[in-house]
Write an enzyme that holds these catalytic residues in place. Structure first.
Site, PDB file in Angstrom:
ATOM      1  N   GLU A  38      29.905  39.921  44.707  1.00  0.00           N
ATOM      2  CA  GLU A  38      30.603  40.260  46.295  1.00  0.00           C
ATOM      3  C   GLU A  38      30.845  41.813  46.725  1.00  0.00           C
ATOM      4  O   GLU A  38      31.222  42.703  47.386  1.00  0.00           O
ATOM      5  CB  GLU A  38      32.236  39.884  45.844  1.00  0.00           C
ATOM      6  CG  GLU A  38      32.040  38.251  45.570  1.00  0.00           C
ATOM      7  CD  GLU A  38      33.235  37.939  45.667  1.00  0.00           C
ATOM      8  OE1 GLU A  38      34.473  38.609  45.962  1.00  0.00           O
ATOM      9  OE2 GLU A  38      33.616  36.625  44.788  1.00  0.00           O
TER      10      GLU A  38
ATOM     11  N   GLU B 258      29.621  31.352  42.238  1.00  0.00           N
ATOM     12  CA  GLU B 258      31.026  31.462  42.208  1.00  0.00           C
ATOM     13  C   GLU B 258      31.553  29.991  43.131  1.00  0.00           C
ATOM     14  O   GLU B 258      31.242  30.973  43.940  1.00  0.00           O
ATOM     15  CB  GLU B 258      31.924  32.402  41.485  1.00  0.00           C
ATOM     16  CG  GLU B 258      32.789  33.130  41.273  1.00  0.00           C
ATOM     17  CD  GLU B 258      33.449  34.460  42.016  1.00  0.00           C
ATOM     18  OE1 GLU B 258      33.226  34.427  41.028  1.00  0.00           O
ATOM     19  OE2 GLU B 258      34.744  34.497  42.674  1.00  0.00           O
TER      20      GLU B 258
END
Length: 544
Positions: free
Chosen positions: A200, A318
């Site tokens: 991220e 994810e």
């Protein structure tokens, strides 16, 4: 005998519905499966689940749902854990998550002490740096070897950088610690399917970000490192990146900078249901319009890869539905399978090759209960998908309500096709007729759905619905109907064909058996239920 069981089961579904027969609507629907060509393709090991780094002190909304479920403290010897993984034969496991860019590896010339993760105000994500001891890495690989898991490991992509006054981290990646870790992994013969670079960090990042230009350069260095250490090994792992939220400009730039054939897989994360404490979670999950909104992200990423990185494939790296550990008594209950299975189907249509669920265990969205290791409902949804849904994705057409979601794949491991049907309506039972576009010409423009004799007359005139030839021989389909225990949508017990799914006395995963039904009878899909329906004799050229 099987036919009789099938008819009895269908009768059971109708009679046992929560609202009762008289309170339900009955709607006819036609689904046309286009079996001539594939519209997309996944991989055999599409289903994936993550094991995260969060310690027990990770809390959200006055809850601390992680317990001992992290990479560092999970009980790897628990018999239910191994059995749950082995049932997939194999399961793809991603080691990663928010804290992976805070983890160093206790090997080689590490210039710091190997200390555990501690809760610490003022630090990135509210936690200190952590460390993976090699003894723990050995234990993890014993489990992976025993269960046959395919492993993706998320590397620390912030190592060697420094933080600016904003969340941006600058400077080149220091690969020294990763080099020593990968060398150790190779020396022990641990098979790694893929190495992922960071978590991220794309776009504005989550807590931390890295510019696309620098990130692309670092990927070139990672590829050189992998090539050097693995040499000409046939077990050379994939490089996957960036494991972040899709940002078109950032993704385009990092692919352009890293260049051809460096990144094998482009990953993105999805938490499209919003925060775990959102009181509208249930409504969002049952809203077909809301569920469909994320399809644009899949479409955009597919376009970006096609234009700027055609050598790479797309994964969902994810996805947990609701972020910040998921929604308590939502993400771990039957209702979440409406979101989960719908997203598996939707992502498949856009050539997603793997979909990593957050998480295998931990938080409220674990496939396994954090305390008992027993499967939550979504575990069985994932297992049925893995066993039934093949790589080939087929187009579906026809006349149906927006509350009836339908996805078609080639049947895994054999001929024919498999349908995933999702009924989001709380009152309508759908009576579904499946037709084969290779055998009929259905004029979609005509109003073919009526609750009267003209509908049934049209059905009777169909010569061959799904089989290879018109025949009076008995042909059967296999049905797997999923409902919540006692009709309670937020039940933590899933029911398959009227039988609650639970471990046996030995702790084994229950057999997931279908009921067999005459292929010429319509499919009955109860309100707020899900069904996998297999047609082994369906004539589909794309599935041969």
């Amino acid at each position: 005998m099987h036919l009789k069981m099938g008819y009895h089961f269908l009768l059971f579904l109708i009679l046992s519905s929560v609202h009762g027969v008289l309170a339900q609507d009955l709607a006819d629907a036609i689904i046309v499966v286009k079996g001539a060509t594939r519209i997309a393709e996944t991989r055999n090991n599409f289903i994936c689940a993550t094991v995260d780094w969060w310690p027990p002190e990770k809390c959200n909304y006055q809850q601390c749902p992680w317990g001992k479920s992290s990479v560092l403290n999970l009980d790897l010897t628990h018999p239910l854990l191994a059995k749950a993984i082995q049932a997939f034969n194999p399961l793809r496991i991603r080691i990663g998550g928010t804290l992976q860019d805070r983890i160093v590896y206790d090997v080689g010339n590490l210039n710091s002490s190997c200390l555990p993760i501690r809760k610490r105000a003022g630090e990135l994500f509210g936690f200190s740096m952590g460390c993976l001891p090699m003894a723990r890495w050995d234990e993890l690989n014993l489990l992976f070897n025993k269960t046959g898991a395919l492993v993706t490991f998320g590397l620390n992509a912030l190592y060697g950088r420094h933080q600016t006054r904003t969340s941006a981290w600058v400077g080149a990646w220091d690969s020294s610690n990763a080099r020593d870790f990968i060398k150790y992994t190779i020396s022990k013969g641990y098979p790694i399917d893929s190495w992922e670079f960071g978590n991220e960090l794309s776009g504005n990042g989550v807590g931390a970000s890295v510019g696309a230009q620098q990130y692309g350069k670092d990927l070139i260095n990672l590829e050189a490192l992998i090539n050097e250490l693995y040499g000409k090994s046939h077990q050379k792992p994939l490089i996957i990146a960036p494991g972040g939220f899709y940002n078109q400009q950032w993704y385009t730039k990092f692919l352009q900078v890293s260049g051809s054939d460096v990144v094998n897989v482009v990953t993105h994360h999805i938490y499209n249901l919003g925060p775990g404490d959102d009181h509208n979670l249930v409504n969002k999950i049952l809203d077909p319009h809301y569920l469909s909104q994320i399809s644009q992200t899949f479409r955009n990423l597919e376009d970006t890869i096609r234009t700027h990185g055609p050598w790479a494939s797309a994964w969902v790296g994810e996805a947990g539905g609701a972020y910040n550990s998921g929604g308590r008594l939502v993400s771990d209950t039957f209702i979440n399978s409406f979101w989960y299975l719908d997203q598996l189907g939707m992502s498949s249509r856009h050539n997603t090759k793997a979909y990593c669920r957050q998480s295998l265990i931990g938080g409220n969205y674990g496939l396994l209960n954090t305390a008992t290791f027993e499967p939550n409902p979504d575990y069985y949804s994932a297992l049925l998908w893995h066993r039934l849904m093949g790589k080939g994705v087929l187009a579906v057409d026809g006349e149906r309500s927006p509350f009836l979601r339908a996805y078609a794949h080639c049947l895994k491991g054999r001929g024919g096709i498999i349908l995933l049907l999702i009924n989001l309506s709380n009152q309508t039972e759908f009576r579904i007729t499946v037709q084969n576009s290779m055998n009929i010409n259905l004029n979609i423009g005509e109003n073919t759905i009526h609750k009267n004799n003209s509908f049934m007359h049209g059905i009777k005139r169909t010569v061959s619905w799904v089989g290879r030839k018109a025949s009076d021989e008995e042909e059967l389909r296999e049905e797997y109907h999923l409902t919540p225990k006692d009709g309670y949508l937020q039940s933590q017990t899933m029911v398959l064909n009227g039988t609650p799914l639970k471990l046996n006395e030995a702790g084994d995963i229950p057999s997931l058996d279908p009921v067999l039904v005459n292929v010429k009878s319509p499919i009955s899909l109860a309100p707020l239920s899900i069904a996998f329906v297999a047609f082994p004799n369906f004539e589909a050229q794309a599935c041969k």
